[in-house]
Scaffold this motif. Structure first.
Motif, PDB file in Angstrom:
ATOM      1  N   GLU A   8      28.972  15.630  23.997  1.00 42.13           N
ATOM      2  CA  GLU A   8      29.196  16.863  23.223  1.00 42.13           C
ATOM      3  C   GLU A   8      29.438  18.059  24.131  1.00 42.13           C
ATOM      4  O   GLU A   8      30.095  19.021  23.736  1.00 42.13           O
ATOM      5  CB  GLU A   8      27.980  17.126  22.317  1.00 42.13           C
ATOM      6  CG  GLU A   8      27.754  16.047  21.269  1.00 42.13           C
ATOM      7  CD  GLU A   8      26.457  16.265  20.506  1.00 42.13           C
ATOM      8  OE1 GLU A   8      25.790  17.294  20.773  1.00 42.13           O
ATOM      9  OE2 GLU A   8      26.098  15.429  19.660  1.00 42.13           O
ATOM     10  N   CYS A   9      28.887  17.978  25.359  1.00 45.18           N
ATOM     11  CA  CYS A   9      29.084  19.097  26.296  1.00 45.18           C
ATOM     12  C   CYS A   9      30.473  19.094  26.902  1.00 45.18           C
ATOM     13  O   CYS A   9      30.846  20.023  27.617  1.00 45.18           O
ATOM     14  CB  CYS A   9      28.026  19.049  27.389  1.00 45.18           C
ATOM     15  SG  CYS A   9      28.203  17.654  28.538  1.00 45.18           S
ATOM     16  N   CYS A  23      24.505  16.890  31.247  1.00 38.51           N
ATOM     17  CA  CYS A  23      23.457  17.614  30.516  1.00 38.51           C
ATOM     18  C   CYS A  23      22.258  16.746  30.158  1.00 38.51           C
ATOM     19  O   CYS A  23      21.207  17.266  29.778  1.00 38.51           O
ATOM     20  CB  CYS A  23      24.038  18.236  29.251  1.00 38.51           C
ATOM     21  SG  CYS A  23      24.523  17.034  27.995  1.00 38.51           S
ATOM     22  N   LYS A  25      22.038  14.520  27.607  1.00 43.44           N
ATOM     23  CA  LYS A  25      21.930  14.139  26.194  1.00 43.44           C
ATOM     24  C   LYS A  25      22.176  12.643  26.027  1.00 43.44           C
ATOM     25  O   LYS A  25      23.012  12.067  26.713  1.00 43.44           O
ATOM     26  CB  LYS A  25      22.932  14.921  25.354  1.00 43.44           C
ATOM     27  CG  LYS A  25      22.560  16.375  25.116  1.00 43.44           C
ATOM     28  CD  LYS A  25      23.581  17.020  24.186  1.00 43.44           C
ATOM     29  CE  LYS A  25      23.197  18.472  23.896  1.00 43.44           C
ATOM     30  NZ  LYS A  25      24.166  19.121  22.990  1.00 43.44           N
ATOM     31  N   SER A 162      20.205  20.012  29.078  1.00 41.49           N
ATOM     32  CA  SER A 162      20.181  20.457  27.684  1.00 41.49           C
ATOM     33  C   SER A 162      18.733  20.506  27.186  1.00 41.49           C
ATOM     34  O   SER A 162      17.862  19.780  27.670  1.00 41.49           O
ATOM     35  CB  SER A 162      21.001  19.510  26.812  1.00 41.49           C
ATOM     36  OG  SER A 162      20.345  18.266  26.694  1.00 41.49           O
TER      37      SER A 162
END
Length: 521
Positions: A8-9, A23, A25, A162
Motif C-alpha cells: 500500500e505504501c 514499511c 506492513k 508504519s
C-alpha cells in the motif's frame, strides 16, 4: 522473471515477501488477520529463494534441501543407522581377516545378517557417506536460504515503520502526545535506551533503538562449524591415508608391516611389571619397546624412530600413533617328535615356528631323517572333502609332512592336525609324528591410529561452540518509536526472552518519566 508484490505504501516487493521491505506492513491476507507478526519477524519477512515459484530442477532441489524438516529427518536416519551399527563391533575393531566367518561364529544368525546387510563396515559404506554428505548439503542450503535475506534486511532496515507494523509487535504502546512535548519524550526515551547500550538511529519523527544483533548470526556460525566438522569426518574416508584405526598383534622379536602405511615395526622387547605384596600377580605396567622402519630406495629397512608404547602413552612418529591396548601369550611354535611306529622309539624332535613357515621347509631329525613341510593350514577345516584354512590366524594348525631318509627320492606323507598324527589316513606309514610340547611367546596388542582430520574437526567444533555462545548469551532487541498525528507509537521485538525485554522497557519508562503501559500479546 520473478513477479513483484506491491504494498500500500507503493514499494514493490519480490514474490514470497511476507512483510513489506520498506514499511513493514503485512502483504498476505492470512498475515493481516493475525494480531501480531512475531512469527513473520524471524527473517524480517523477507522472501527466501525456497519460497519463490519453482522454475527449474535446481530450484526444486534447493527447496527440498532448504527444509528444516528434511534436515531433521536426515539427521534422525543417520543417528538410527549409527546406533544399529554400534550393536556389534565393526570389522576394524574386530580385527579379523575373515569377517564373514567371525560374525556368524561369534553372534550366530544375527551376526550373519549384520555382515550380509553391510552393517559390519557401515561407517565406510557409500550410503552412510551419502547421508553425511546430504546433511552437509542441507546445512549449507538451509543457511544460505535464510542468512542472505536476513543479512540484507538487517543491513538495510528502515528507521521509519508504519504504525500498523509497530502495533502488531508482540510488545507495543501508544499514547496521545502534544506536539510541543514530542521532543521532550524523544529525548527522555533515547537517553534511557542509550544507558542500556542501545544504538540509536533517528530519522525525522522516527527512532530505531537496537542492540545484540550478533545473536542473529549465532545459528549460522554454528552451521559453519557443523559443516567444517562434517567435512573433517568425510575427509577421513575420502582421502587415503588420512584416517586409520586398526588393531595389530606383534610377537616379541617379530617385525611386521604396519597396516595401510609405508612403515614396518619391530617388537624389540615386551615388558610386564607386576605389583608386589598384597596385589602380587596383578599387572602394573605393559610396555613394548619398538623400532619403526621405512624402506629406502633399495628396498632395505631403515630405522626411523625408536621408542616405547605404554598404556596411555602411545608411541608417536609424525601422524602415526601406536597405542598399547592388549597383551597376550601366544603360541609361537609346536615341538614335534618323530617315532618309529613299530618300535615306538623316538628318532628325534623338531620345532615348527608357526610364524615363519617357508614353502617346502626342511627339518633335520636325528642323523639321517628329513621332514619337509609340504602344506600348512593355520585354521584347518574341510570343505566338500577338501582341506582349507578358514583364516590366517593360528586356531587349528594342520600340516602335511613328508618324512624320508637322506638320499631317498620320495618319502611317506603324514597328516598332523593340532599336534596329533592322523594315523587313519596313512596306516601304512613307517613313522608317526606326535606332539612333544609347545613354545610360547609374549605378544603385544597395538592399536594403529592415524587421524589427519582431527585439526579440522577441532576447528569445526570450536566454531560451533562460538555460534552456540552467540545464540544463547546475546539477545537481539529492537525498539521502534514513531510520532504521527499527535500519537506516540512504540513497538518492540526480540528473538528470545520476551519477559526480560518487557521488564527492561518498564525500567526505561521509569527512567524517562513515561508511564509505559505496554500491551503484550
Amino acid at each position: 522473471m520473478i513477479e513483484n508484490t506491491k504494498c500500500e505504501c507503493g514499494h514493490n516487493n519480490p514474490i514470497g515477501t511476507i512483510l513489506c521491505e520498506y514499511c513493514g506492513k503485512p502483504l498476505l491476507e492470512e498475515t493481516k488477520e493475525k494480531k501480531t507478526i512475531e512469527q513473520e519477524m524471524r527473517y524480517e519477512g523477507k522472501a527466501r529463494r525456497s519460497q519463490i515459484k519453482h522454475k527449474n530442477f535446481i530450484d526444486q532441489v534447493w527447496s527440498f534441501f532448504s527444509s528444516v524438516k528434511v534436515a531433521i529427518i536426515l539427521i534422525l536416519i543417520t543417528l538410527i543407522a549409527a546406533g544399529i551399527g554400534s550393536l556389534l563391533p565393526q570389522e576394524r575393531v574386530a580385527a579379523t581377516s575373515n569377517p564373514e566367518l567371525f560374525y556368524s561364529q561369534e553372534y550366530g544368525i544375527w551376526g550373519e545378517w549384520f555382515y550380509k546387510l553391510g552393517l559390519s563396515d557401515m561407517y565406510n559404506s557409500w550410503w552412510f557417506m551419502t547421508l553425511l554428505a546430504m546433511i552437509g548439503v542441507s546445512l549449507v542450503i538451509c543457511s544460505l536460504d535464510r542468512v542472505i535475506p536476513l543479512y540484507r534486511a538487517l543491513k538495510n532496515q528502515k528507521v521509519e515503520k508504519s504504525t500498523d507494523f509497530l502495533l502488531r509487535q508482540r510488545i507495543s504502546y501508544q499514547e496521545s502526545v502534544a506536539d510541543e512535548k514530542k521532543e521532550e519524550k524523544f529525548d527522555a526515551l533515547t537517553t534511557a535506551l542509550k544507558k542500556r547500550r542501545y544504538q540509536i538511529r533517528q530519522e525525522g519523527d522516527s527512532i530505531l533503538a537496537e542492540k545484540g544483533r550478533i545473536s542473529r548470526w549465532g545459528p549460522y556460525i554454528n552451521h559453519i562449524g557443523l559443516i567444517i566438522f562434517l567435512l573433517g569426518v568425510l575427509l577421513r574416508f575420502l582421502i587415503p591415508g588420512w584416517y586409520l584405526d586398526q588393531a595389530m598383534y606383534i610377537q616379541e622379536g617379530q617385525t611386521r608391516k604396519v597396516p595401510d602405511t609405508p612403515y614396518y615395526v619391530k617388537n624389540e622387547k615386551f615388558i610386564v611389571e607386576q605389583y608386589d605384596g598384597k596385589f602380587a600377580g596383578i599387572p602394573k605396567k605393559y610396555q613394548t619397546k619398538l623400532i619403526l622402519y621405512q624402506q629406502d630406495s633399495s628396498g632395505n629397512l631403515k630405522p626411523v624412530h625408536r621408542g616405547s608404547a605404554i598404556v596411555n602413552h602411545p608411541f608417536e612418529y609424525k601422524d602415526l600413533f601406536l597405542v598399547q591396548v592388549d597383551a597376550q601369550t601366544n603360541l609361537k611354535g609346536i615341538k614335534l617328535k618323530l617315532m618309529d611306529k613299530k618300535s615306538q622309539q623316538s628318532k628325534g624332535t623338531f620345532l615348527v615356528d608357526l610364524g615363519n613357515i617357508k614353502p617346502n621347509q626342511v627339518y633335520t631329525v636325528g642323523s639321517n631323517l628329513e621332514v619337509r613341510a609340504l602344506e600348512y593350514y593355520p585354521d584347518f577345516a574341510l570343505e566338500n572333502g577338501r582341506p582349507i584354512t578358514k583364516s590366517q590366524e593360528v586356531v587349528k594348525p594342520a600340516f602335511i609332512f613328508e618324512v624320508k631318509e637322506k638320499g631317498q627320492k620320495e618319502g611317506e606323507r603324514s597328516w598332523v592336525i593340532s599336534g596329533e598324527n592322523a594315523d587313519a589316513l596313512t596306516p601304512e606309514n613307517k613313522y608317526v609324528i606326535k606332539l612333544a610340547g609347545f613354545e610360547m611367546i609374549p605378544t603385544s596388542g597395538l592399536l594403529v591410529r592415524i587421524d589427519k582430520s582431527l585439526p579440522i574437526i577441532f576447528v569445526g567444533g570450536f566454531i560451533c561452540l562460538i555460534g552456540l555462545a552467540m545464540g544463547f548469551y546475546w539477545h537481539h532487541r529492537r525498539v521502534w518509536i514513531r510520532y504521527k498525528d499527535g500519537v506516540l507509537y512504540l513497538g518492540a521485538h526480540t528473538n528470545k526472552s520476551w519477559f526480560s525485554l518487557r521488564r527492561e522497557l518498564n525500567q526505561v519508562g521509569k527512567q524517562s518519566g513515561i508511564d509505559l503501559k505496554l500491551v503484550q500479546e
